[in-house]
Design an enzyme around this catalytic site. Structure first.
Site, PDB file in Angstrom:
ATOM      1  N   SER A  93      48.112  19.924  18.254  1.00 64.71           N
ATOM      2  CA  SER A  93      48.052  21.455  17.767  1.00 64.71           C
ATOM      3  C   SER A  93      48.719  21.901  16.683  1.00 64.71           C
ATOM      4  O   SER A  93      49.712  21.153  16.213  1.00 64.71           O
ATOM      5  CB  SER A  93      48.760  22.116  19.214  1.00 64.71           C
ATOM      6  OG  SER A  93      48.726  23.374  18.829  1.00 64.71           O
ATOM      7  N   ARG A  94      48.296  22.677  16.018  1.00 65.25           N
ATOM      8  CA  ARG A  94      48.858  23.287  14.850  1.00 65.25           C
ATOM      9  C   ARG A  94      50.035  24.084  15.085  1.00 65.25           C
ATOM     10  O   ARG A  94      50.951  24.032  13.990  1.00 65.25           O
ATOM     11  CB  ARG A  94      47.741  24.242  14.005  1.00 65.25           C
ATOM     12  CG  ARG A  94      46.605  23.412  13.366  1.00 65.25           C
ATOM     13  CD  ARG A  94      45.699  24.383  12.812  1.00 65.25           C
ATOM     14  NE  ARG A  94      45.257  25.593  13.616  1.00 65.25           N
ATOM     15  CZ  ARG A  94      44.571  26.746  13.049  1.00 65.25           C
ATOM     16  NH1 ARG A  94      44.417  26.858  11.957  1.00 65.25           N
ATOM     17  NH2 ARG A  94      44.042  27.624  13.902  1.00 65.25           N
ATOM     18  N   LYS A 143      36.438  26.652  28.898  1.00 61.74           N
ATOM     19  CA  LYS A 143      35.413  27.354  28.933  1.00 61.74           C
ATOM     20  C   LYS A 143      35.785  28.676  27.662  1.00 61.74           C
ATOM     21  O   LYS A 143      37.294  28.926  27.355  1.00 61.74           O
ATOM     22  CB  LYS A 143      35.240  28.392  30.266  1.00 61.74           C
ATOM     23  CG  LYS A 143      36.305  29.239  30.666  1.00 61.74           C
ATOM     24  CD  LYS A 143      35.946  30.524  30.065  1.00 61.74           C
ATOM     25  CE  LYS A 143      37.265  31.517  30.147  1.00 61.74           C
ATOM     26  NZ  LYS A 143      37.248  32.897  29.716  1.00 61.74           N
ATOM     27  N   ASP A 159      34.142  36.816  27.023  1.00 59.75           N
ATOM     28  CA  ASP A 159      35.333  35.697  27.365  1.00 59.75           C
ATOM     29  C   ASP A 159      35.630  35.707  28.864  1.00 59.75           C
ATOM     30  O   ASP A 159      35.603  34.968  29.432  1.00 59.75           O
ATOM     31  CB  ASP A 159      36.557  35.780  26.480  1.00 59.75           C
ATOM     32  CG  ASP A 159      37.527  34.771  26.756  1.00 59.75           C
ATOM     33  OD1 ASP A 159      37.397  33.528  26.471  1.00 59.75           O
ATOM     34  OD2 ASP A 159      38.561  34.865  27.382  1.00 59.75           O
ATOM     35  N   ILE A 211      46.725  29.253  27.600  1.00 59.31           N
ATOM     36  CA  ILE A 211      46.133  28.796  28.898  1.00 59.31           C
ATOM     37  C   ILE A 211      46.735  27.162  29.219  1.00 59.31           C
ATOM     38  O   ILE A 211      46.425  26.926  30.379  1.00 59.31           O
ATOM     39  CB  ILE A 211      44.679  28.620  28.327  1.00 59.31           C
ATOM     40  CG1 ILE A 211      43.651  28.617  29.634  1.00 59.31           C
ATOM     41  CG2 ILE A 211      44.096  27.422  27.350  1.00 59.31           C
ATOM     42  CD1 ILE A 211      43.847  29.100  30.741  1.00 59.31           C
TER      43      ILE A 211
END
Length: 311
Positions: free
Chosen positions: A40-41, A94, A172, A18
């Site tokens: 971020s991992r 979201k 979702d 996203i």
């Protein structure tokens, strides 16, 4: 608070599909922001500072003014609380969280810290949604329905988190429909639901929901993740001024077969414009109605087990 002439120093947490598809392109065309860091991992963004966690990012980059949280909802509360505690404005992808109560807690914390919190319902910013809202406000609605069906393999390939408890499953995408419906229809409440769970998954693949308003308007919703071919993101209403169809996820409004409004999708640029507005005005925008409906559907819904889902 940043002035209108100075871009907001922004960090993103969670660099996945996203972010690459929507957030980065939207930010690239918006002078309100200067993206200076990501956490971020797994993912990285070239040309800026990259960190393995939000904690590391907040410690190393004190000049950050705001963060966009784009990791799965199960992990969002901890990250949001860390950002708010550090005095940062927070944009929540979201759904804004895994539960209603945790987002309520974040809203209270944002007030205490004097920073902005934004629950970013992107489908509410689809180009024909406001036109649909205006049309319905001038009518008497007799009945309404939502049909939101798509192919999970196309939109969420190999995303295990979405099938886990708290990942929402078909809600979702379904919550996108609810974010529009709660904006254009009178306030609704759920009277019944049936949720279909694959025998090997902890989240539903389909849901049928019945709503009613205080004015006794019936609204039905049909969510399904097994759609192949053309995708269905439609909201219909029978009114005293004709039949309304809001299609394409909110991109096109048709009344009695006549196109009233149609534009290309530009939801995420609109979201970031809205976030800049609330940051600069020192306010928040946290509507929990779509998430509350999902919680109510899980609370009232009958569970039906269906065949296993194989990605």
């Amino acid at each position: 608070m940043p002035s209108t002439s100075n871009p907001i120093a922004l960090g993103i947490v969670g660099v996945g599909k996203i972010v690459r598809d929507q957030h980065l392109p939207a930010l690239a065309g918006n002078d309100n922001y200067r993206l200076i860091a990501v956490a971020s991992r797994h993912g990285k963004v070239d040309g800026i500072a990259n960190f393995p966690s939000i904690e590391a990012m907040l410690e190393a980059v004190p000049t950050l003014e705001a963060v966009s949280l784009c990791m799965p909802p199960q992990a969002r509360y901890t990250a949001a609380r860390a950002a708010l505690d550090a005095g940062k404005h927070v944009f929540l992808e979201k759904p804004p969280g895994a539960t209603v109560s945790e987002v309520e807690d974040l809203r209270r914390l944002a007030v205490t810290k004097g920073v902005s919190l934004f629950a970013s319902w992107h489908s509410r910013y689809a180009p024909a949604v406001e036109a649909a809202r205006s049309f319905l406000a001038s009518t008497q609605i007799h009945a309404a329905s939502i049909v939101w069906k798509e192919d999970v393999r196309r939109w969420h390939p190999n995303q295990d988190w979405i099938w886990q408890a708290g990942g929402l499953g078909v809600f979702d995408p379904g919550i996108n429909a609810l974010s529009i419906a709660t904006h254009i229809f009178p306030a609704m409440f759920i009277t019944g639901a049936t949720l279909e769970f694959p025998e090997n998954r902890a989240a539903p693949i389909a849901a049928a929901i019945d709503f009613r308003t205080a004015q006794d308007l019936a609204v039905s919703a049909d969510f399904d993740w097994r759609q192949t071919g053309p995708q269905s993101w439609d909201i219909f209403a029978e009114t005293d001024r004709g039949q309304m169809a809001l299609s394409g996820g909110g991109a096109k409004l048709v009344v009695d077969g006549h196109v009233v409004h149609q534009e290309n999708e530009a939801e995420y640029p609109a979201l970031y414009r809205r976030f800049a507005e609330i940051v600069r005005s020192g306010t928040s925008d946290v509507d929990l109605a779509p998430l509350q409906h999902v919680a109510d559907a899980f609370m009232l819904g009958k569970r039906r087990t269906v065949e296993a889902f194989i990605d």
